[in-house]
Design an enzyme around this catalytic site. Structure first.
Site, mmCIF file in Angstrom:
data_model
loop_
_atom_site.group_PDB
_atom_site.id
_atom_site.type_symbol
_atom_site.label_atom_id
_atom_site.label_comp_id
_atom_site.label_asym_id
_atom_site.label_seq_id
_atom_site.Cartn_x
_atom_site.Cartn_y
_atom_site.Cartn_z
ATOM 1 N N GLU A 1 0.809 -1.222 0.000
ATOM 2 C CA GLU A 1 0.000 0.000 0.000
ATOM 3 C C GLU A 1 0.848 1.280 0.000
ATOM 4 O O GLU A 1 0.392 2.312 -0.498
ATOM 5 C CB GLU A 1 -0.953 0.003 1.198
ATOM 6 C CG GLU A 1 -2.068 -1.025 1.114
ATOM 7 C CD GLU A 1 -1.708 -2.372 1.716
ATOM 8 O OE1 GLU A 1 -2.598 -3.227 1.840
ATOM 9 O OE2 GLU A 1 -0.518 -2.559 2.073
ATOM 10 N N PHE B 1 -11.400 -6.308 14.429
ATOM 11 C CA PHE B 1 -10.348 -6.835 13.575
ATOM 12 C C PHE B 1 -10.007 -5.826 12.479
ATOM 13 O O PHE B 1 -10.889 -5.332 11.791
ATOM 14 C CB PHE B 1 -10.800 -8.159 12.953
ATOM 15 C CG PHE B 1 -9.811 -8.749 11.988
ATOM 16 C CD1 PHE B 1 -8.572 -9.213 12.430
ATOM 17 C CD2 PHE B 1 -10.103 -8.830 10.635
ATOM 18 C CE1 PHE B 1 -7.652 -9.751 11.542
ATOM 19 C CE2 PHE B 1 -9.193 -9.380 9.743
ATOM 20 C CZ PHE B 1 -7.961 -9.831 10.188
ATOM 21 N N GLN B 2 -8.738 -5.531 12.350
ATOM 22 C CA GLN B 2 -8.205 -4.588 11.363
ATOM 23 C C GLN B 2 -8.838 -3.201 11.492
ATOM 24 O O GLN B 2 -9.064 -2.503 10.494
ATOM 25 C CB GLN B 2 -8.356 -5.130 9.939
ATOM 26 C CG GLN B 2 -7.434 -6.334 9.686
ATOM 27 C CD GLN B 2 -7.292 -6.697 8.228
ATOM 28 O OE1 GLN B 2 -8.187 -6.446 7.434
ATOM 29 N NE2 GLN B 2 -6.176 -7.319 7.870
ATOM 30 N N LYS C 1 -17.530 0.043 6.338
ATOM 31 C CA LYS C 1 -18.127 -0.961 5.451
ATOM 32 C C LYS C 1 -19.628 -0.775 5.305
ATOM 33 O O LYS C 1 -20.177 -0.958 4.207
ATOM 34 C CB LYS C 1 -17.815 -2.369 5.973
ATOM 35 C CG LYS C 1 -18.299 -3.466 5.036
ATOM 36 C CD LYS C 1 -17.750 -4.836 5.406
ATOM 37 C CE LYS C 1 -18.165 -5.876 4.368
ATOM 38 N NZ LYS C 1 -17.578 -7.199 4.630
ATOM 39 N N MET D 1 24.240 8.014 1.700
ATOM 40 C CA MET D 1 24.256 9.329 2.326
ATOM 41 C C MET D 1 24.581 9.236 3.807
ATOM 42 O O MET D 1 25.304 10.079 4.351
ATOM 43 C CB MET D 1 22.906 10.023 2.125
ATOM 44 C CG MET D 1 22.904 11.476 2.597
ATOM 45 S SD MET D 1 24.109 12.516 1.735
ATOM 46 C CE MET D 1 23.176 12.966 0.274
#
Length: 562
Positions: free
Chosen positions: A50, A112-113, A162, A477
């Site tokens: 993502e 959940f999530q 949802k 760097m």
């Protein structure tokens, strides 16, 4: 006619002219993904992480000048976008990020999530929304696009529970967006413009310091016209590259920590500094008390909070860069230009002396591949016509120094956040926006591995991005700082990279390698000519440093040159 939230979302995207989105599905956004199968107007690119979706949307926005869009699921899907959102926020890039969320009845229950993505991203979005009612969805989507692209652009997040996505209503799509508390000012005050020009007309050592605002406001032509008419030298920030054509007689190159000697010296000794669409970032100013100490400062910016935030200015001008430059150009015709340019001539001669005595350079006799040489060859063989993205680190600075960007929307780099892993997915977004253009990601062997999984996306969707890896087998760097300031104690910066040629082939792409200077050109030519994604592995000098360099806390005119 009643529509589900998923249908309303896609209809609103169509109304906004969205043709491409980048995303990754998950449970709470399945209804949206199902609806996408019946929406041929929008092409979805399945990324492999993502973060890649957010960076790809960012690259798409920069290349196209439109709003970039990404769609992800809840929980980890949403949190994985945060680095990309923060990068877009720091660089003022217009993207809209749609995140799935658990049903509204479960919000706050540690479902959940579930994560509070609105709370997490509040500090790094221009605005964000949690949609609680399907009846508000159409309006919110259009507001999100309006906020993202207007004023000082930036990312907007829309969180979609949802049950809202599944809910039904008869939508009302707004024909015009008006937000009472949000009214950006585009028109620069004519009185302030006149004051600015009067100050410039009295100057003997003027310098234009332009930033990314010039690109975002599509003001590069107006900036070039103004600089050429007045014969005022121009330097830009990393984000402003392409806002003024390079090379050009008035071009000073980039200023700042790894800017050119002559850009930094010009700003230090200027008597009038004209800042346009820039924010006086610490990588530009160095020791703030000694930044442009001899100059009166004019600052043009659409964001009033940026003016006098870091450097107190003498003439503030709030407004769109393009509008301000149009007004300036209209007034310039009335000035005694011959007298002005005659007065500026000693100043231009001084700058020409700095350019002659301290050009960007490197050792061409070592027998090793120098990273600067690779970038120079990329520029030479593409004639400056490629879209360039970069990762972050030494590769980014060498690209800025040695690839001359001659027009806007051809340069994409994570400037404010400095987000490793930006360049490759951003290149995919740019390639999706500009399918007929040559897109090159200039990368380091460390940074490219942050989002190397997106090679699968490139292959699947036939996005023939070329990646030039300046492979020094270090986190370059950080190693440079350890070399210069920590007595070469290379703590956790040497790194073993994979065989990039075999890795490319494993993904179904093309892998090429150069280990000697004489092999570089042939590798680049082959990469350009093949219509596939390519990883070019250039085995460069391992302890090469980016120079000039201004040490942390030092003023900009005190540079390390060797």
């Amino acid at each position: 006619m009643k529509m589900t939230g998923a249908q309303i979302l896609l209809k609103a995207l169509e109304r906004e002219g969205v043709k491409h989105i980048f995303g990754f599905p998950g449970g709470v956004v399945l209804d949206i993904y199902d609806e996408l199968t019946r929406c041929p107007q929008i092409k979805h690119f399945l990324v492999r992480h993502e973060q890649g979706a957010a960076h790809a949307a960012d690259g798409y926005a920069r290349a196209s000048g439109q709003v970039g869009v990404c769609l992800v699921t809840s929980g980890p899907g949403a949190t994985n976008t945060v680095s990309g959102i923060a990068s877009a926020y720091m660089d003022s890039i217009p993207i809209v990020v749609f995140t799935g969320q658990v049903p509204t009845a479960l919000i706050g229950n540690d479902a959940f999530q579930e994560v509070d993505i609105v709370g997490i991203t509040r500090p790094c979005t221009k605005h964000n929304y949690l949609v609680k009612d399907v009846n508000d969805l159409a309006r919110i989507v259009h507001e999100a696009f309006y906020i993202a692209r207007t004023g000082r652009p930036g990312p907007v997040l829309v969180d979609l529970p949802k049950d809202v996505v599944q809910g039904k209503t008869t939508p009302k799509f707004p024909e015009e967006i008006k937000i009472k508390s949000y009214n950006p000012n585009y028109h620069a005050n004519p009185k302030q413009i006149k004051k600015a020009l009067e100050l410039i007309a009295k100057a003997e050592r003027p310098v234009i310091y332009a930033g990314g605002g010039v690109i975002l406001s599509k003001a590069s032509e107006e900036l070039t016209r103004f600089a050429q008419a007045m014969q005022i030298p121009v330097t830009t920030t990393l984000m402003g590259l392409g806002g003024f054509p390079a090379p050009h007689d008035l071009w000073l190159g980039m200023l700042g920590m790894h800017g050119t000697y002559y850009a930094n010296m010009s700003v230090h000794y200027a008597d009038v500094l004209i800042a346009i669409g820039s924010r006086f970032d610490d990588r530009v100013t160095g020791k703030i008390e000694e930044f442009a100490p001899h100059a009166k400062t004019i600052h043009i910016d659409i964001d009033p909070t940026s003016i006098s935030k870091n450097v107190v200015v003498d003439i503030p001008i709030v407004g769109d860069c393009k509008d301000a430059l149009i007004q300036l150009n209209q007034l310039v015709a009335a000035l005694p230009l011959a007298d002005l340019t005659s007065r500026y001539r000693p100043w231009l001669e001084q700058i020409a002396g700095w350019k002659r005595d301290h050009p960007l350079s490197y050792d061409r006799t070592s027998g090793e591949i120098k990273p600067q040489f690779v970038v120079e060859k990329l520029y030479e063989l593409t004639q400056g016509n490629a879209i360039i993205t970069t990762e972050v680190g030494q590769n980014q600075m060498w690209a800025a120094q040695f690839y001359h960007i001659n027009r806007p929307n051809r340069w994409m780099s994570s400037g404010g956040l400095g987000c490793m892993g930006y360049g490759f997915p951003a290149a995919l977004g740019a390639q999706a926006a500009c399918p007929d253009e040559l897109v090159i990601d200039i990368a380091g062997d460390g940074s490219i591995q942050m989002n190397i999984q997106e090679m699968a996306t490139a292959v699947e969707y036939d996005l023939p991005v070329k990646v030039a890896i300046l492979n020094n087998q270090f986190l370059g760097m950080v190693r440079q700082w350890q070399q210069l300031f920590y007595d070469r104690r290379y703590s956790q910066t040497p790194m073993q990279a994979p065989d990039f040629v075999k890795l490319a082939e494993a993904y179904g792409a093309v892998g090429l390698r150069a280990e000697k200077p004489e092999e570089v050109e042939a590798v680049i030519r082959e990469a350009i000519n093949v219509r596939k994604p390519v990883l070019m592995d250039f085995r460069v000098s391992p302890e090469e440093c980016v120079l000039p360099m201004v040490p942390a806390g030092a003023p900009m005119h005190k540079m390390l040159l060797v």
